[in-house]
Each structure stands twice: as C-alpha cells, then as structure tokens.
Write a protein that holds these residues in place. Sequence first.
Motif, PDB file in Angstrom:
ATOM      1  N   CYS A 174       0.847  -1.206  -0.086  1.00 26.18           N
ATOM      2  CA  CYS A 174      -0.138  -0.118  -0.025  1.00 26.18           C
ATOM      3  C   CYS A 174       1.092   1.268   0.131  1.00 26.18           C
ATOM      4  O   CYS A 174       0.255   2.440  -0.036  1.00 26.18           O
ATOM      5  N   SER A 175       2.136   1.106  -0.015  1.00 27.56           N
ATOM      6  CA  SER A 175       3.086   2.327  -0.194  1.00 27.56           C
ATOM      7  C   SER A 175       2.707   2.833  -1.677  1.00 27.56           C
ATOM      8  O   SER A 175       2.470   2.150  -2.635  1.00 27.56           O
ATOM      9  N   VAL A 176       2.900   4.162  -1.836  1.00 24.78           N
ATOM     10  CA  VAL A 176       2.506   4.782  -3.000  1.00 24.78           C
ATOM     11  C   VAL A 176       4.230   5.485  -3.572  1.00 24.78           C
ATOM     12  O   VAL A 176       4.850   6.132  -2.954  1.00 24.78           O
ATOM     13  N   TRP A 177       4.399   5.111  -4.901  1.00 28.39           N
ATOM     14  CA  TRP A 177       5.647   5.791  -5.539  1.00 28.39           C
ATOM     15  C   TRP A 177       5.099   6.503  -6.722  1.00 28.39           C
ATOM     16  O   TRP A 177       4.343   5.882  -7.551  1.00 28.39           O
ATOM     17  N   GLU A 178       5.891   7.384  -6.695  1.00 24.30           N
ATOM     18  CA  GLU A 178       5.701   8.493  -7.746  1.00 24.30           C
ATOM     19  C   GLU A 178       6.730   8.155  -8.977  1.00 24.30           C
ATOM     20  O   GLU A 178       7.900   7.913  -8.842  1.00 24.30           O
ATOM     21  N   PHE A 179       5.995   8.248 -10.235  1.00 24.83           N
ATOM     22  CA  PHE A 179       6.917   7.955 -11.429  1.00 24.83           C
ATOM     23  C   PHE A 179       6.290   9.162 -12.415  1.00 24.83           C
ATOM     24  O   PHE A 179       5.374   9.851 -12.275  1.00 24.83           O
ATOM     25  N   TRP A 180       7.111   9.344 -13.481  1.00 23.93           N
ATOM     26  CA  TRP A 180       7.000  10.404 -14.579  1.00 23.93           C
ATOM     27  C   TRP A 180       7.062   9.533 -15.882  1.00 23.93           C
ATOM     28  O   TRP A 180       7.862   8.878 -16.202  1.00 23.93           O
ATOM     29  N   THR A 181       6.337  10.069 -16.914  1.00 19.82           N
ATOM     30  CA  THR A 181       6.503   9.493 -18.321  1.00 19.82           C
ATOM     31  C   THR A 181       7.684  10.165 -18.697  1.00 19.82           C
ATOM     32  O   THR A 181       8.261  11.344 -18.602  1.00 19.82           O
ATOM     33  N   VAL A 182       8.417   9.292 -19.560  1.00 20.12           N
ATOM     34  CA  VAL A 182       9.724   9.709 -20.227  1.00 20.12           C
ATOM     35  C   VAL A 182       9.673  10.517 -21.525  1.00 20.12           C
ATOM     36  O   VAL A 182      10.491  11.478 -21.700  1.00 20.12           O
ATOM     37  N   LYS A 183       8.689  10.168 -22.067  1.00 18.99           N
ATOM     38  CA  LYS A 183       8.428  10.873 -23.497  1.00 18.99           C
ATOM     39  C   LYS A 183       7.036  10.784 -23.756  1.00 18.99           C
ATOM     40  O   LYS A 183       6.145  10.021 -23.371  1.00 18.99           O
ATOM     41  N   PRO A 184       6.382  11.770 -24.605  1.00 15.89           N
ATOM     42  CA  PRO A 184       5.105  11.748 -25.164  1.00 15.89           C
ATOM     43  C   PRO A 184       4.807  10.776 -25.892  1.00 15.89           C
ATOM     44  O   PRO A 184       5.625   9.932 -26.655  1.00 15.89           O
ATOM     45  N   ILE A 185       3.428  10.226 -25.584  1.00 17.27           N
ATOM     46  CA  ILE A 185       2.808   9.354 -26.519  1.00 17.27           C
ATOM     47  C   ILE A 185       1.405   9.670 -27.045  1.00 17.27           C
ATOM     48  O   ILE A 185       0.554  10.078 -26.374  1.00 17.27           O
ATOM     49  N   THR A 186       1.220   9.210 -28.208  1.00 18.48           N
ATOM     50  CA  THR A 186      -0.067   9.733 -28.890  1.00 18.48           C
ATOM     51  C   THR A 186      -0.961   8.346 -28.868  1.00 18.48           C
ATOM     52  O   THR A 186      -0.463   7.303 -29.476  1.00 18.48           O
ATOM     53  N   ILE A 187      -2.108   8.292 -28.522  1.00 23.84           N
ATOM     54  CA  ILE A 187      -3.181   7.158 -28.345  1.00 23.84           C
ATOM     55  C   ILE A 187      -4.383   7.515 -28.751  1.00 23.84           C
ATOM     56  O   ILE A 187      -4.876   8.826 -28.801  1.00 23.84           O
ATOM     57  N   PRO A 188      -5.352   6.694 -29.285  1.00 19.21           N
ATOM     58  CA  PRO A 188      -6.656   7.060 -29.831  1.00 19.21           C
ATOM     59  C   PRO A 188      -7.571   7.612 -28.390  1.00 19.21           C
ATOM     60  O   PRO A 188      -7.338   7.204 -27.215  1.00 19.21           O
ATOM     61  N   ALA A 189      -8.131   8.630 -28.789  1.00 24.86           N
ATOM     62  CA  ALA A 189      -8.993   9.296 -27.441  1.00 24.86           C
ATOM     63  C   ALA A 189     -10.034   8.345 -27.050  1.00 24.86           C
ATOM     64  O   ALA A 189     -10.682   7.461 -27.756  1.00 24.86           O
ATOM     65  N   GLN A 190     -10.190   8.373 -25.731  1.00 23.97           N
ATOM     66  CA  GLN A 190     -11.232   7.397 -24.912  1.00 23.97           C
ATOM     67  C   GLN A 190     -12.464   8.220 -24.274  1.00 23.97           C
ATOM     68  O   GLN A 190     -11.966   9.330 -23.950  1.00 23.97           O
ATOM     69  N   SER A 191     -13.496   7.727 -24.174  1.00 21.18           N
ATOM     70  CA  SER A 191     -14.531   8.190 -23.272  1.00 21.18           C
ATOM     71  C   SER A 191     -14.128   7.790 -21.957  1.00 21.18           C
ATOM     72  O   SER A 191     -13.686   7.000 -21.522  1.00 21.18           O
ATOM     73  N   THR A 192     -14.609   8.889 -21.117  1.00 20.60           N
ATOM     74  CA  THR A 192     -14.584   8.750 -19.447  1.00 20.60           C
ATOM     75  C   THR A 192     -15.933   7.932 -19.176  1.00 20.60           C
ATOM     76  O   THR A 192     -15.785   7.532 -17.835  1.00 20.60           O
ATOM     77  N   GLY A 193     -16.726   7.808 -19.826  1.00 18.32           N
ATOM     78  CA  GLY A 193     -17.934   7.170 -19.250  1.00 18.32           C
ATOM     79  C   GLY A 193     -17.964   5.550 -19.224  1.00 18.32           C
ATOM     80  O   GLY A 193     -17.205   5.018 -19.957  1.00 18.32           O
ATOM     81  N   GLY A 194     -19.017   5.225 -18.383  1.00 18.20           N
ATOM     82  CA  GLY A 194     -19.109   3.753 -18.295  1.00 18.20           C
ATOM     83  C   GLY A 194     -18.047   2.838 -17.718  1.00 18.20           C
ATOM     84  O   GLY A 194     -18.285   1.767 -17.779  1.00 18.20           O
ATOM     85  N   ARG A 195     -17.263   3.272 -16.752  1.00 17.50           N
ATOM     86  CA  ARG A 195     -16.415   2.573 -16.191  1.00 17.50           C
ATOM     87  C   ARG A 195     -15.895   3.294 -14.953  1.00 17.50           C
ATOM     88  O   ARG A 195     -15.907   4.740 -14.824  1.00 17.50           O
ATOM     89  N   SER A 196     -16.216   2.459 -13.778  1.00 14.06           N
ATOM     90  CA  SER A 196     -15.530   2.987 -12.428  1.00 14.06           C
ATOM     91  C   SER A 196     -14.216   3.409 -12.301  1.00 14.06           C
ATOM     92  O   SER A 196     -13.447   2.770 -12.750  1.00 14.06           O
ATOM     93  N   SER A 197     -13.923   4.560 -11.616  1.00  9.84           N
ATOM     94  CA  SER A 197     -12.680   4.959 -11.524  1.00  9.84           C
ATOM     95  C   SER A 197     -12.179   4.551 -10.222  1.00  9.84           C
ATOM     96  O   SER A 197     -10.946   4.980  -9.877  1.00  9.84           O
ATOM     97  N   THR A 198     -12.721   3.738  -9.378  1.00  7.96           N
ATOM     98  CA  THR A 198     -12.176   3.401  -7.887  1.00  7.96           C
ATOM     99  C   THR A 198     -11.259   2.265  -8.209  1.00  7.96           C
ATOM    100  O   THR A 198     -11.529   1.255  -9.007  1.00  7.96           O
ATOM    101  N   SER A 199     -10.098   2.310  -7.666  1.00  7.66           N
ATOM    102  CA  SER A 199      -9.326   1.631  -7.620  1.00  7.66           C
ATOM    103  C   SER A 199      -9.281   0.147  -6.891  1.00  7.66           C
ATOM    104  O   SER A 199      -9.706   0.369  -5.508  1.00  7.66           O
TER     105      SER A 199
END
Length: 220
Positions: A174-199
């Motif tokens: 349960c310890s949290v570790w911070e990371f950062w993306t190394v380079k930009p990446i382009t992906i298909p756009a996704q909708s935010t609806g229809g899925r829970s964001s609860t981890s």
Amino acid sequence: MKRATLQSALCLVLSPLLVAQQAVPTPASPHAPSITIPKDTKIELIAMESISSETAIKGSTVRFEVANDISVNGLIVLWAGTPVTGKVTKVRRGTAYRQWAVLKIRVNAVTLTNGPTLRLTRSRPRNRHSIAPKDIATCAALFPLCILAAFGATEDGNEKPSAHSDEQSVLLACSVWEFWTVKPITIPAQSTGGRSSTSTSSVACVQTQTIAPGGFVEID
C-alpha cells in the motif's frame, strides 16, 4: 414465367454475397480523434504486496497498480487499478556487523489498455536539467571528490554495519511511489464514461508491515 424463375434464382445466388459484403468491417478512419500523454506526466503506483530482503529473490516480480486515474484534456487515458509489474534487480540480506540490507526494484513501463507501452522514470523532471557551467567549474576544482561521489563511494561511508544491520529492507504493501513519463505518446481518444474510476487497491491491500530503519528500498 421463365423470366420470373430466372430472377428468383439470381436472388438466391447473390443474397449470401450481399450479406457477406455488408458484414465486412469498415476500416478505422485515419482521422480518428487522438490524444497525447505529455512527457513528465506524473503517475503514482501503489504496491500490492510486501516483500523483504530476507526472502526476496533477484528476478522475481512485484505487483503494483496505478493509484489514480490519469486524465488529459478531460479524458481518462490510464485507469486506476491498472496492473503494473516490477522486477527485483538487487537483493542483499542484512547481517549484523557485516552488511546492511538492500532491496532494489525496477518498474520502467506500464501497458495501456489499448496496447501501447508508456515508459516511466523515477527521476523528477526538475532533476533532469542540464548541468550548469558553475557546477562544471566546481567539479573541475574538486575532481577527485566528484569522482568518488559519482560512484557512490562517499555515500554512507561512515555507516559501518552494526548490531542493527541485521534488520531487513521491506517494501510496504500500500505504499505509493511517484513516477513520470519519459516521453510523449499519442493514443486514440477514450471516453470517460461507463467505467468506475475506483481502484481495487483501496480494498485489496492491507498495510501490515513497516520499513526497517537499517536497510532501504530503492525503486527505479
């Protein structure tokens, strides 16, 4: 009469071909909307298990999950709960009066739900700037000391193994570790609806251990 019969026969022959033609999927448009995940986007990972330098094995895997939804321009590009795999790259058991415990884990990428891989680094963006001229001049004046520092010879040089060096390094569940993306990446756009964001990590992991003060855990 014969003409009507001929037309009926042609319909029977051509009908399967027409159905098959309609069943062929339409190729995706090359102009489909996309979104770019910028370089240096912060991503937090949460450890899903506890491991110790006493029992860990080099090369073994460690389970992590994305701690929070990652959004770009209002669209979720990486969901909380996405599984991420780490790998133990170095392990050393702590032994009293002989050596401190060491536990190193590498996590260098996360696979997005639509396929591409997002490379990660533990190096904070502000620590990746070029070296200033004054730092170069200082290092030139103190060259021997800089060489020792570069190879870690001066780190913890005065901390000799003691009676407490048998304490082990433990990665805390349960310890949290911070990371950062190394380079930009382009992906298909996704909708935010229809899925829970609860981890799922919020209910799956239980904090039961503490990190021993004698050793350390390093994640890169």
